[in-house]
Design a protein around this motif. Structure first.
Motif, PDB file in Angstrom:
ATOM      1  N   TYR A   1       0.814  -1.203   0.000  1.00 41.95           N
ATOM      2  CA  TYR A   1       0.000   0.000   0.000  1.00 41.95           C
ATOM      3  C   TYR A   1       0.850   1.257   0.000  1.00 41.95           C
ATOM      4  CZ  TYR A   1      -3.917  -3.063   1.068  1.00 41.95           C
ATOM      5  OH  TYR A   1      -4.870  -4.053   1.019  1.00 41.95           O
ATOM      6  N   CYS A   2       1.964   1.204   0.676  1.00 41.69           N
ATOM      7  CA  CYS A   2       2.863   2.338   0.767  1.00 41.69           C
ATOM      8  C   CYS A   2       4.250   1.937   0.289  1.00 41.69           C
ATOM      9  CB  CYS A   2       2.938   2.841   2.206  1.00 41.69           C
ATOM     10  SG  CYS A   2       4.123   4.176   2.472  1.00 41.69           S
ATOM     11  N   MET A   3       4.850   2.777  -0.523  1.00 40.24           N
ATOM     12  CA  MET A   3       6.199   2.527  -0.990  1.00 40.24           C
ATOM     13  C   MET A   3       6.991   3.827  -0.911  1.00 40.24           C
ATOM     14  SD  MET A   3       5.573   0.005  -4.282  1.00 40.24           S
ATOM     15  CE  MET A   3       7.250  -0.665  -4.213  1.00 40.24           C
ATOM     16  N   GLY A   4       8.294   3.700  -0.791  1.00 36.69           N
ATOM     17  CA  GLY A   4       9.095   4.900  -0.669  1.00 36.69           C
ATOM     18  C   GLY A   4      10.545   4.694  -1.026  1.00 36.69           C
TER      19      GLY A   4
ATOM     20  N   SER B   1       2.822  -2.963   3.788  1.00 37.84           N
ATOM     21  CA  SER B   1       1.477  -3.398   3.440  1.00 37.84           C
ATOM     22  C   SER B   1       0.433  -2.754   4.348  1.00 37.84           C
ATOM     23  CB  SER B   1       1.365  -4.921   3.523  1.00 37.84           C
ATOM     24  OG  SER B   1       1.666  -5.377   4.829  1.00 37.84           O
ATOM     25  N   ARG B   2       0.864  -1.918   5.272  1.00 38.92           N
ATOM     26  CA  ARG B   2      -0.038  -1.269   6.211  1.00 38.92           C
ATOM     27  C   ARG B   2      -0.732  -0.092   5.547  1.00 38.92           C
ATOM     28  NH1 ARG B   2       1.502  -0.802  12.543  1.00 38.92           N
ATOM     29  NH2 ARG B   2      -0.614  -0.387  13.323  1.00 38.92           N
ATOM     30  N   TYR B   3      -2.058  -0.073   5.641  1.00 39.92           N
ATOM     31  CA  TYR B   3      -2.844   0.961   4.995  1.00 39.92           C
ATOM     32  C   TYR B   3      -3.013   2.192   5.873  1.00 39.92           C
ATOM     33  CZ  TYR B   3      -6.775   3.365   2.803  1.00 39.92           C
ATOM     34  OH  TYR B   3      -7.585   4.306   2.226  1.00 39.92           O
ATOM     35  N   GLY B   4      -3.016   3.361   5.225  1.00 38.88           N
ATOM     36  CA  GLY B   4      -3.230   4.609   5.927  1.00 38.88           C
ATOM     37  C   GLY B   4      -2.074   5.568   5.740  1.00 38.88           C
TER      38      GLY B   4
ATOM     39  N   GLU C   1       4.618   7.902   6.282  1.00 37.76           N
ATOM     40  CA  GLU C   1       5.526   9.025   6.459  1.00 37.76           C
ATOM     41  C   GLU C   1       6.949   8.530   6.270  1.00 37.76           C
ATOM     42  OE1 GLU C   1       4.445  12.112   6.766  1.00 37.76           O
ATOM     43  OE2 GLU C   1       2.390  11.335   6.712  1.00 37.76           O
ATOM     44  N   ARG C   2       7.883   9.458   6.067  1.00 38.60           N
ATOM     45  CA  ARG C   2       9.267   9.079   5.765  1.00 38.60           C
ATOM     46  C   ARG C   2      10.056   8.690   7.013  1.00 38.60           C
ATOM     47  NH1 ARG C   2       8.180  13.631   3.654  1.00 38.60           N
ATOM     48  NH2 ARG C   2       9.730  14.762   4.900  1.00 38.60           N
ATOM     49  N   LEU C   3       9.585   7.627   7.630  1.00 40.95           N
ATOM     50  CA  LEU C   3      10.231   7.096   8.824  1.00 40.95           C
ATOM     51  C   LEU C   3      10.668   5.672   8.550  1.00 40.95           C
ATOM     52  CD1 LEU C   3       7.688   8.334  11.516  1.00 40.95           C
ATOM     53  CD2 LEU C   3       9.863   9.395  10.901  1.00 40.95           C
ATOM     54  N   GLU C   4      11.907   5.389   8.819  1.00 40.89           N
ATOM     55  CA  GLU C   4      12.453   4.068   8.558  1.00 40.89           C
ATOM     56  C   GLU C   4      11.640   2.964   9.228  1.00 40.89           C
ATOM     57  OE1 GLU C   4      16.617   3.959   9.258  1.00 40.89           O
ATOM     58  OE2 GLU C   4      16.809   1.803   8.916  1.00 40.89           O
ATOM     59  N   ALA C   5      11.148   3.238  10.426  1.00 46.18           N
ATOM     60  CA  ALA C   5      10.404   2.248  11.181  1.00 46.18           C
ATOM     61  C   ALA C   5       9.066   1.886  10.545  1.00 46.18           C
ATOM     62  CB  ALA C   5      10.176   2.751  12.609  1.00 46.18           C
ATOM     63  N   ASN C   6       8.566   2.705   9.632  1.00 45.68           N
ATOM     64  CA  ASN C   6       7.296   2.423   8.973  1.00 45.68           C
ATOM     65  C   ASN C   6       7.404   1.357   7.890  1.00 45.68           C
ATOM     66  OD1 ASN C   6       5.745   4.207  10.461  1.00 45.68           O
ATOM     67  ND2 ASN C   6       5.860   5.855   8.953  1.00 45.68           N
ATOM     68  N   PHE C   7       8.619   1.017   7.507  1.00 48.80           N
ATOM     69  CA  PHE C   7       8.821   0.135   6.369  1.00 48.80           C
ATOM     70  C   PHE C   7       9.530  -1.160   6.736  1.00 48.80           C
ATOM     71  CE2 PHE C   7       8.337   4.408   4.874  1.00 48.80           C
ATOM     72  CZ  PHE C   7       7.472   4.272   3.796  1.00 48.80           C
TER      73      PHE C   7
END
Length: 127
Positions: A29-32, A100-103, A108-114
């Protein structure tokens, strides 16, 4: 298990352009894009999430706003980073990241989110 493979890195003179690609597997869902220069902390460059109706949520680091554009082809499950007006300070290893987490709050550009990361592709900008 999610697999991410970057490509498109290389050497370019200041003011030049490069286009990075990231081929992905799985539902993302989110990529960066993140980057890391030798001896420096990894920093978030840009993120993107599809929020419906062909609309995307995007974020950019202040240092790349107006120069870089993040996009994705959902049908091909591929992420892109168009980099224009490159500067020597853009030199770094660039990493593709995904979640794969939605929302939007999780994009946001945080390493821990990915949780998923590629191996990286080197970008070198000479003056």
């Amino acid at each position: 298990q999610v697999q991410l493979v970057e490509s498109g890195g290389g050497s370019v003179q200041a003011g030049g352009s490069l286009r990075l690609s990231c081929s992905a597997s799985g539902a993302l869902y989110c990529m960066g894009w993140f980057r890391q220069a030798p001896g420096k902390e990894r920093e978030g460059v840009a993120t993107i999430a599809t929020i419906g109706g062909g609309t995307h949520y995007t974020t950019y680091a202040d240092s790349v706003k107006g120069r870089f554009t993040i996009s994705r082809d959902n049908a091909k499950n591929t992420l892109y980073l168009q980099m224009n007006s490159l500067k020597p300070e853009d030199t770094a290893m660039y990493y593709c990241a995904a979640s794969s987490r939605y929302g939007s709050s999780w994009c946001e550009r945080l390493e821990a989110n990915f949780p998923y990361w590629g191996q990286g592709t080197q970008v070198t900008v000479s003056s």
